[in-house]
Design a protein around this motif. Structure first.
Motif, mmCIF file in Angstrom:
data_model
loop_
_atom_site.group_PDB
_atom_site.id
_atom_site.type_symbol
_atom_site.label_atom_id
_atom_site.label_comp_id
_atom_site.label_asym_id
_atom_site.label_seq_id
_atom_site.Cartn_x
_atom_site.Cartn_y
_atom_site.Cartn_z
ATOM 1 N N UNK A 24 -11.430 0.660 -1.282
ATOM 2 C CA UNK A 24 -12.596 0.054 -1.917
ATOM 3 C C UNK A 24 -13.083 -1.088 -1.041
ATOM 4 N N UNK A 25 -14.286 -0.933 -0.494
ATOM 5 C CA UNK A 25 -14.886 -1.946 0.366
ATOM 6 C C UNK A 25 -15.867 -2.794 -0.437
ATOM 7 N N UNK A 26 -15.891 -4.074 -0.108
ATOM 8 C CA UNK A 26 -16.926 -4.978 -0.607
ATOM 9 C C UNK A 26 -17.741 -5.449 0.590
ATOM 10 N N UNK A 67 -9.257 -5.162 6.373
ATOM 11 C CA UNK A 67 -8.419 -4.426 5.433
ATOM 12 C C UNK A 67 -7.531 -5.436 4.728
ATOM 13 N N UNK A 68 -7.860 -5.737 3.467
ATOM 14 C CA UNK A 68 -7.201 -6.816 2.741
ATOM 15 C C UNK A 68 -5.879 -6.414 2.129
ATOM 16 N N UNK A 69 -5.320 -7.392 1.410
ATOM 17 C CA UNK A 69 -3.996 -7.201 0.812
ATOM 18 C C UNK A 69 -4.016 -6.124 -0.262
ATOM 19 N N UNK A 70 -5.188 -5.914 -0.910
ATOM 20 C CA UNK A 70 -5.267 -4.856 -1.931
ATOM 21 C C UNK A 70 -5.050 -3.482 -1.316
ATOM 22 N N UNK A 71 -5.644 -3.253 -0.146
ATOM 23 C CA UNK A 71 -5.476 -1.958 0.520
ATOM 24 C C UNK A 71 -4.083 -1.830 1.145
ATOM 25 N N UNK A 72 -3.563 -2.895 1.722
ATOM 26 C CA UNK A 72 -2.244 -2.836 2.342
ATOM 27 C C UNK A 72 -1.164 -2.486 1.323
ATOM 28 N N UNK A 126 -1.686 -0.898 -1.729
ATOM 29 C CA UNK A 126 -1.887 0.439 -2.304
ATOM 30 C C UNK A 126 -1.535 1.539 -1.312
ATOM 31 N N UNK A 127 -1.792 1.319 -0.011
ATOM 32 C CA UNK A 127 -1.484 2.330 1.001
ATOM 33 C C UNK A 127 -0.036 2.268 1.463
ATOM 34 N N UNK A 141 4.028 3.062 7.672
ATOM 35 C CA UNK A 141 4.002 3.295 6.221
ATOM 36 C C UNK A 141 5.411 3.100 5.660
ATOM 37 N N UNK A 142 5.503 2.531 4.476
ATOM 38 C CA UNK A 142 6.806 2.162 3.910
ATOM 39 C C UNK A 142 7.681 3.382 3.645
#
Length: 471
Positions: free
Chosen positions: A379-381, A393-398, A400-401, A414-415
């Motif tokens: 989700x981009x703003x 690429x913010x903490x929300x994307x880091x 969730x991915x 990737x974890x």
């Protein structure tokens, strides 16, 4: 008059009544009256004695329904002895047996009480219900299932095994045969010091076993008292057994895991501190969206940059763990508008880097982004009023991915797949070539081209293409 002595028990009132009766009669009739009184008092005393009934009211033994042979036999022996000492009749014993039963046993007794007619039948029914007789093969299996422990008392071991043998049919094994069965289950230390040929009875085995275990316990106690460690100066152990010394030596000799650069493999340094990798830069190539900071970045400090693909458009993005939301840069925002994507409006308060806040309108969109070897939603703003903004690429994307950043080694993964590592791009702080319209870009033919006269980015692209063909 009979010469046999008779013990007569009477109260004070009866004695006074007897004396008055004797004084009123003549001497000849006194003897007859005295005998009649004695007979009447004897019958009264006998009837009073018969009326004193006893029961299990004072018995302290209780049974709650454990299905254990030893527990059941202990309970039966206790109440049988109490019944005999207190001279309790069979009827009174059957009636009072419910006083000694609790829990499941009490419930069982309420159901079978009417079937019991004699005391023997009550005892047999108790055994059949809670301690049914084991078959000989079951007893043998239980007998040989366990051996004597190294620190188990010889008294406890023999008591347990002989209790099992007692459940076998009478005279199944002689005492010598029973010793043979049990001797093989003794621990190795007892069998070393007590030969089988020296044992004739269980008393011999018990006596010799007690003597050996007593000597062994005294010897161990003396060793604990006399031992002193030369390393920690404490009693109870030697220097070779000292756990403190072993721990210190282990910590001293423990080698730290080797550290090496992820980029070039130089030992002893991380990639962020490696002189070889810091001087290497990622060759720039044409991208559809990218922006840099106008201010000069401090030498040696590079913000993590990775290559991403959004709808067949390549670009660079910053990894920013301090940003709460992912930001679409100005060039990416314009590219998505040209591609026909629709944004939704959203009002928000933006915290700027200088600590101030700004109330603004954002454009929000959720699309798929190719990063690494995966395609994940993001989700981009976007801030349409701002120019030259970066794609973050913010903490929300880091989160969730499931992206894990390894900043010292300048890489990420990737974890759920830590074995697949992706390096950060080492890009100089210079503008990259931005392709305005990817549809109008012509395919470059590198054959018969003098690379010395070509721009730097074409040379770099030719090198990348050549490497790809070799692989």
């Amino acid at each position: 008059m009979s010469e046999q002595a008779t013990n007569i028990v009477m109260s004070d009132n009866q004695l006074i009544h007897l004396i008055e009766a004797i004084s009123r009669t003549s001497l000849s009739s006194r003897e007859e009256s005295f005998e009649r009184l004695i007979q009447s008092f004897s019958s009264i005393s006998t009837s009073d004695t018969n009326m004193q009934r006893t029961s299990f009211a004072k018995c302290l033994s209780r049974f709650s329904g454990e299905r254990d042979f030893n527990v059941v036999e202990e309970f039966i022996n206790t109440i049988s002895i109490f019944k005999k000492i207190e001279n309790i009749s069979d009827d009174d014993a059957i009636e009072g047996l419910g006083l000694l039963l609790t829990g499941q046993a009490s419930t069982w007794w309420q159901g079978v009480k009417m079937e019991v007619k004699t005391w023997i039948s009550a005892i047999n029914l108790l055994r059949e219900s809670f301690a049914p007789k084991k078959q000989p093969h079951e007893i043998y299996l239980e007998l040989f299932s366990t051996r004597q422990g190294l620190k188990e008392s010889i008294d406890t071991f023999l008591c347990t095994k002989r209790a099992l043998l007692s459940q076998l049919p009478t005279q199944r094994h002689k005492e010598e045969d029973q010793i043979d069965l049990i001797y093989g289950l003794l621990n190795i230390y007892l069998k070393k010091h007590i030969p089988r040929s020296e044992i004739k009875t269980f008393r011999d085995l018990l006596t010799k076993g007690r003597h050996f275990q007593s000597l062994k316990n005294n010897e161990e106690g003396e060793k604990l008292i006399t031992k002193r460690c030369n390393y920690c100066n404490k009693r109870g152990h030697t220097e070779d057994e000292c756990r403190k010394k072993q721990y210190n030596e282990k910590a001293k000799n423990m080698e730290k895991p080797g550290v090496k650069c992820y980029g070039c493999g130089t030992p002893g340094v991380y990639r962020s501190n490696c002189l070889n990798c810091k001087s290497k830069e990622t060759p720039p190539k044409p991208v559809q969206f990218y922006s840099i900071i106008n201010k000069t970045i401090e030498d040696g400090v590079k913000i993590p940059i990775i290559e991403v693909t959004i709808k067949n458009s390549n670009g660079y993005a910053y990894l920013d763990s301090a940003a709460r939301t992912s930001i679409a840069g100005s060039t990416l925002y314009e590219l998505l508008l040209k591609e026909g994507y629709t944004f939704t409006d959203k009002e928000a308060i933006v915290n700027l880097a200088d600590g101030s806040t700004k109330h603004t309108k954002l454009k929000v969109i959720t699309i798929e982004i190719n990063i690494g070897n995966r395609c994940v939603p993001i989700t981009f703003s976007a801030m349409p009023d701002e120019k030259n903004t970066r794609t973050l690429l913010g903490i929300d994307f880091l989160e969730s991915a499931g992206i894990v950043l390894n900043l010292p080694q300048r890489s990420w993964y990737f974890i759920d797949a830590p074995e697949t590592i992706f390096p950060f791009l080492q890009i100089k702080n210079v503008p990259a070539l931005i392709i305005k319209n990817s549809q109008n870009v012509k395919k470059l033919d590198f054959t018969n081209i003098n690379l010395t006269s070509c721009p730097q980015f074409i040379c770099s692209t030719h090198e990348l293409k050549t490497k790809t063909k070799v692989k």
